[in-house]
Design a protein around this motif. Structure first.
Motif, PDB file in Angstrom:
ATOM      1  N   GLU A 152       0.832  -1.211   0.000  1.00  0.00           N
ATOM      2  CA  GLU A 152       0.000   0.000   0.000  1.00  0.00           C
ATOM      3  C   GLU A 152       0.867   1.262   0.000  1.00  0.00           C
ATOM      4  OE1 GLU A 152      -0.627  -2.778   1.565  1.00  0.00           O
ATOM      5  OE2 GLU A 152      -2.766  -3.186   1.433  1.00  0.00           O
ATOM      6  N   LEU A 153       2.056   1.168   0.647  1.00  0.00           N
ATOM      7  CA  LEU A 153       2.915   2.350   0.771  1.00  0.00           C
ATOM      8  C   LEU A 153       3.656   2.666  -0.525  1.00  0.00           C
ATOM      9  CD1 LEU A 153       4.313   1.674   4.351  1.00  0.00           C
ATOM     10  CD2 LEU A 153       2.403   3.122   3.666  1.00  0.00           C
ATOM     11  N   PHE A 154       3.587   1.761  -1.495  1.00  0.00           N
ATOM     12  CA  PHE A 154       4.224   2.008  -2.793  1.00  0.00           C
ATOM     13  C   PHE A 154       3.227   2.523  -3.817  1.00  0.00           C
ATOM     14  CE2 PHE A 154       7.426  -0.279  -0.665  1.00  0.00           C
ATOM     15  CZ  PHE A 154       8.623  -0.029  -1.314  1.00  0.00           C
ATOM     16  N   MET A 155       1.998   2.740  -3.362  1.00  0.00           N
ATOM     17  CA  MET A 155       0.988   3.244  -4.302  1.00  0.00           C
ATOM     18  C   MET A 155       1.151   4.754  -4.475  1.00  0.00           C
ATOM     19  SD  MET A 155      -0.636   0.727  -5.446  1.00  0.00           S
ATOM     20  CE  MET A 155      -2.145   1.375  -6.191  1.00  0.00           C
ATOM     21  N   GLU A 179      11.518  -6.173  -0.484  1.00  0.00           N
ATOM     22  CA  GLU A 179      10.428  -7.122  -0.226  1.00  0.00           C
ATOM     23  C   GLU A 179       9.166  -6.356   0.173  1.00  0.00           C
ATOM     24  OE1 GLU A 179      13.405  -7.373   1.354  1.00  0.00           O
ATOM     25  OE2 GLU A 179      14.245  -9.003   0.150  1.00  0.00           O
ATOM     26  N   VAL A 180       8.069  -6.710  -0.465  1.00  0.00           N
ATOM     27  CA  VAL A 180       6.785  -6.047  -0.168  1.00  0.00           C
ATOM     28  C   VAL A 180       5.659  -7.080  -0.102  1.00  0.00           C
ATOM     29  CG1 VAL A 180       7.301  -3.745  -1.100  1.00  0.00           C
ATOM     30  CG2 VAL A 180       6.512  -5.523  -2.657  1.00  0.00           C
ATOM     31  N   THR A 181       4.686  -6.798   0.742  1.00  0.00           N
ATOM     32  CA  THR A 181       3.529  -7.685   0.933  1.00  0.00           C
ATOM     33  C   THR A 181       2.319  -6.794   1.192  1.00  0.00           C
ATOM     34  OG1 THR A 181       5.008  -9.272   2.031  1.00  0.00           O
ATOM     35  CG2 THR A 181       2.671  -9.660   2.303  1.00  0.00           C
ATOM     36  N   SER A 182       1.150  -7.230   0.738  1.00  0.00           N
ATOM     37  CA  SER A 182      -0.037  -6.415   1.031  1.00  0.00           C
ATOM     38  C   SER A 182      -0.420  -6.581   2.506  1.00  0.00           C
ATOM     39  CB  SER A 182      -1.217  -6.840   0.139  1.00  0.00           C
ATOM     40  OG  SER A 182      -1.692  -8.114   0.534  1.00  0.00           O
ATOM     41  N   VAL A 183      -1.128  -5.606   3.031  1.00  0.00           N
ATOM     42  CA  VAL A 183      -1.617  -5.689   4.421  1.00  0.00           C
ATOM     43  C   VAL A 183      -2.488  -6.937   4.577  1.00  0.00           C
ATOM     44  CG1 VAL A 183      -3.123  -4.583   6.124  1.00  0.00           C
ATOM     45  CG2 VAL A 183      -1.517  -3.190   4.804  1.00  0.00           C
ATOM     46  N   GLU A 184      -3.347  -7.157   3.566  1.00  0.00           N
ATOM     47  CA  GLU A 184      -4.283  -8.280   3.646  1.00  0.00           C
ATOM     48  C   GLU A 184      -3.540  -9.621   3.708  1.00  0.00           C
ATOM     49  OE1 GLU A 184      -7.292  -7.816   4.239  1.00  0.00           O
ATOM     50  OE2 GLU A 184      -8.055  -9.842   3.972  1.00  0.00           O
ATOM     51  N   ASP A 185      -2.533  -9.803   2.848  1.00  0.00           N
ATOM     52  CA  ASP A 185      -1.769 -11.057   2.879  1.00  0.00           C
ATOM     53  C   ASP A 185      -0.989 -11.193   4.178  1.00  0.00           C
ATOM     54  OD1 ASP A 185      -2.656 -12.098   0.524  1.00  0.00           O
ATOM     55  OD2 ASP A 185      -0.914 -11.487  -0.673  1.00  0.00           O
ATOM     56  N   THR A 186      -0.476 -10.074   4.692  1.00  0.00           N
ATOM     57  CA  THR A 186       0.242 -10.122   5.970  1.00  0.00           C
ATOM     58  C   THR A 186      -0.705 -10.628   7.052  1.00  0.00           C
ATOM     59  OG1 THR A 186       1.633  -8.271   5.284  1.00  0.00           O
ATOM     60  CG2 THR A 186       1.557  -8.748   7.651  1.00  0.00           C
ATOM     61  N   ALA A 187      -1.908 -10.072   7.078  1.00  0.00           N
ATOM     62  CA  ALA A 187      -2.883 -10.472   8.096  1.00  0.00           C
ATOM     63  C   ALA A 187      -3.246 -11.948   7.968  1.00  0.00           C
ATOM     64  CB  ALA A 187      -4.134  -9.598   7.977  1.00  0.00           C
ATOM     65  N   ALA A 284       2.274  -6.395  -9.162  1.00  0.00           N
ATOM     66  CA  ALA A 284       1.522  -5.998 -10.364  1.00  0.00           C
ATOM     67  C   ALA A 284       0.032  -6.328 -10.187  1.00  0.00           C
ATOM     68  CB  ALA A 284       2.083  -6.697 -11.598  1.00  0.00           C
ATOM     69  N   ASP A 285      -0.230  -7.502  -9.631  1.00  0.00           N
ATOM     70  CA  ASP A 285      -1.609  -7.903  -9.401  1.00  0.00           C
ATOM     71  C   ASP A 285      -2.265  -6.985  -8.360  1.00  0.00           C
ATOM     72  OD1 ASP A 285      -3.857  -9.573  -9.684  1.00  0.00           O
ATOM     73  OD2 ASP A 285      -3.320 -10.631  -7.847  1.00  0.00           O
ATOM     74  N   PHE A 286      -1.504  -6.665  -7.325  1.00  0.00           N
ATOM     75  CA  PHE A 286      -2.006  -5.772  -6.279  1.00  0.00           C
ATOM     76  C   PHE A 286      -2.419  -4.424  -6.878  1.00  0.00           C
ATOM     77  CE2 PHE A 286      -1.192  -2.340  -3.241  1.00  0.00           C
ATOM     78  CZ  PHE A 286      -2.003  -2.717  -2.193  1.00  0.00           C
ATOM     79  N   VAL A 287      -1.543  -3.874  -7.718  1.00  0.00           N
ATOM     80  CA  VAL A 287      -1.825  -2.552  -8.315  1.00  0.00           C
ATOM     81  C   VAL A 287      -3.054  -2.648  -9.222  1.00  0.00           C
ATOM     82  CG1 VAL A 287      -0.925  -0.735  -9.836  1.00  0.00           C
ATOM     83  CG2 VAL A 287       0.582  -1.808  -8.158  1.00  0.00           C
ATOM     84  N   ALA A 288      -3.141  -3.742  -9.990  1.00  0.00           N
ATOM     85  CA  ALA A 288      -4.286  -3.919 -10.896  1.00  0.00           C
ATOM     86  C   ALA A 288      -5.584  -3.968 -10.103  1.00  0.00           C
ATOM     87  CB  ALA A 288      -4.108  -5.196 -11.715  1.00  0.00           C
ATOM     88  N   ARG A 289      -5.577  -4.712  -8.984  1.00  0.00           N
ATOM     89  CA  ARG A 289      -6.799  -4.826  -8.168  1.00  0.00           C
ATOM     90  C   ARG A 289      -7.170  -3.488  -7.530  1.00  0.00           C
ATOM     91  NH1 ARG A 289      -7.421 -10.488  -6.791  1.00  0.00           N
ATOM     92  NH2 ARG A 289      -6.993 -11.410  -8.805  1.00  0.00           N
TER      93      ARG A 289
END
Ligand SMILES: NC(=O)c1ccc[n+]([C@@H]2O[C@H](COP(=O)([O-])OP(=O)(O)OC[C@H]3O[C@@H](n4cnc5c(N)ncnc54)[C@H](OP(=O)(O)O)[C@@H]3O)[C@@H](O)[C@H]2O)c1
Length: 294
Positions: A152-155, A179-187, A284-289
């Motif tokens: 989210e912080l790279f948006m 390394e980056v991960t979405s908040v949702e996947d982290t949770a 890439a998928d994260f940004v698309a969503r």
């Protein structure tokens, strides 16, 4: 076998997502320690409706921690704050938890590999490393979740990428992957790790992706259809010079950038595939969503 999980920080940005996933698990009985059980109804009511027990407490209040940790197997902390919360509060929680026979704690780490930071360079990492060293002294087992930066912080608009200016800014050459991960996947991963008795104590590192600032810019450019030009703001030495003059708040922000620039706290030993059915989202998928949602 069900386990009782105490979540501290469940009203927070990350903690509420962890709680959301844990209350859906038939293997978990969930208790939430919150400072105001009648506040943040939009967060707490749906969790309580799914069976979470909401108890009042504060990391500064030992008696509340004693009540909250009775009968608990695992503590998940997702608190945020200064040393009184991250260090003194979490250590108090671990000490009292240990006395009440809690088996393990997941402290509020959720970062790059903060254990590789140079003491004195990154206040947020220092506090967590200090807390975790003192938690280890209590004898309570700990799992240190390390997922890198949140995607989210790279948006655009969060710092590095400016869609209006058409730039992605960084120090160094911008090619180093982070390394980056979405908040949702982290949770999701935290919820699974909390209940995973076979998970070894110590670092639990994973990442949805590894992207450099330049790549992040290219991905956002493709998705948004707007040109994004890479801009180097200077060398690592320039960044360190800026840090030396910055106020404490700016220093923290620059310290995150420093370790993304020099790779000192890069994650190793990723366990992305530990839960076969849980596939981590790439950037890439994260940004698309995100684009589909907006
Ligand atoms: N890697 C990354 O890119 C990244 C980015 C952001 C965050 N993080 C990490 O994720 C973790 C959670 O951050 P967040 O942004 O989700 O935090 P947040 O939204 O600020 O939430 C903090 C939570 O801590 C609770 N809390 C604070 N002081 C407390 C106390 N004395 N007693 C009990 N509860 C207390 C708050 O309760 P109230 O509702 O009562 O205030 C809230 O639930 C932190 O470790 C943070 O560093 C990592």
């Amino acid at each position: 076998m069900t386990q009782t999980v105490l979540i501290v920080g469940a009203t927070g940005m990350l903690g509420r997502r962890i709680a959301h996933h844990l209350v859906r698990s038939p293997q978990a009985r969930v208790r939430l320690l919150v400072r105001d059980p009648h506040g943040k109804k939009e967060v707490l009511d749906p969790l309580a409706a799914k069976g979470a027990e909401v108890v009042a407490g504060d990391l500064s209040d030992a008696a509340s921690l004693d009540r909250a940790t009775r009968g608990v197997d695992v503590i998940v902390s997702a608190v945020q704050g200064g040393p009184e919360v991250i260090v003194e509060g979490q250590v108090r929680l671990a000490e009292i938890g240990k006395r009440n026979a809690v088996r393990r704690i997941l402290p509020s780490d959720y970062a790059l590999d903060l254990f590789k930071a140079t003491p004195g360079e990154h206040t947020m990492f220092d506090m967590r490393a200090q807390a975790d060293a003192r938690i280890a002294e209590t004898g309570l087992e700990q799992v240190n979740v390390l997922q890198g930066g949140f995607m989210e912080l790279f948006m655009p608009g969060k710092g590095a990428i400016d869609l209006e200016a058409g730039t992605v800014s960084f120090f160094g050459d911008g090619h180093r992957p982070v390394e980056v991960t979405s908040v949702e996947d982290t949770a999701r991963m935290v919820a699974r790790a909390a209940l995973d008795r076979a998970l070894a104590a110590g670092k639990f590192a994973f990442a949805g992706d590894r992207v450099s600032f330049r790549q992040a810019g290219e991905i956002v450019a493709r998705q948004s259809g707007r040109p994004i030009r890479p801009v180097s703001l200077g060398s690592e030495a320039d960044l360190r010079a800026l840090m030396a003059q910055a106020d404490p708040h700016q220093q923290v922000m620059l310290a995150y950038l420093l370790y993304m620039t020099n790779g000192q706290t890069a994650l190793t030993g990723l366990q992305n595939d530990r839960y076969g059915d849980l596939k981590l989202q790439g950037f890439a998928d994260f940004v698309a969503r995100q684009g589909e949602r907006s």
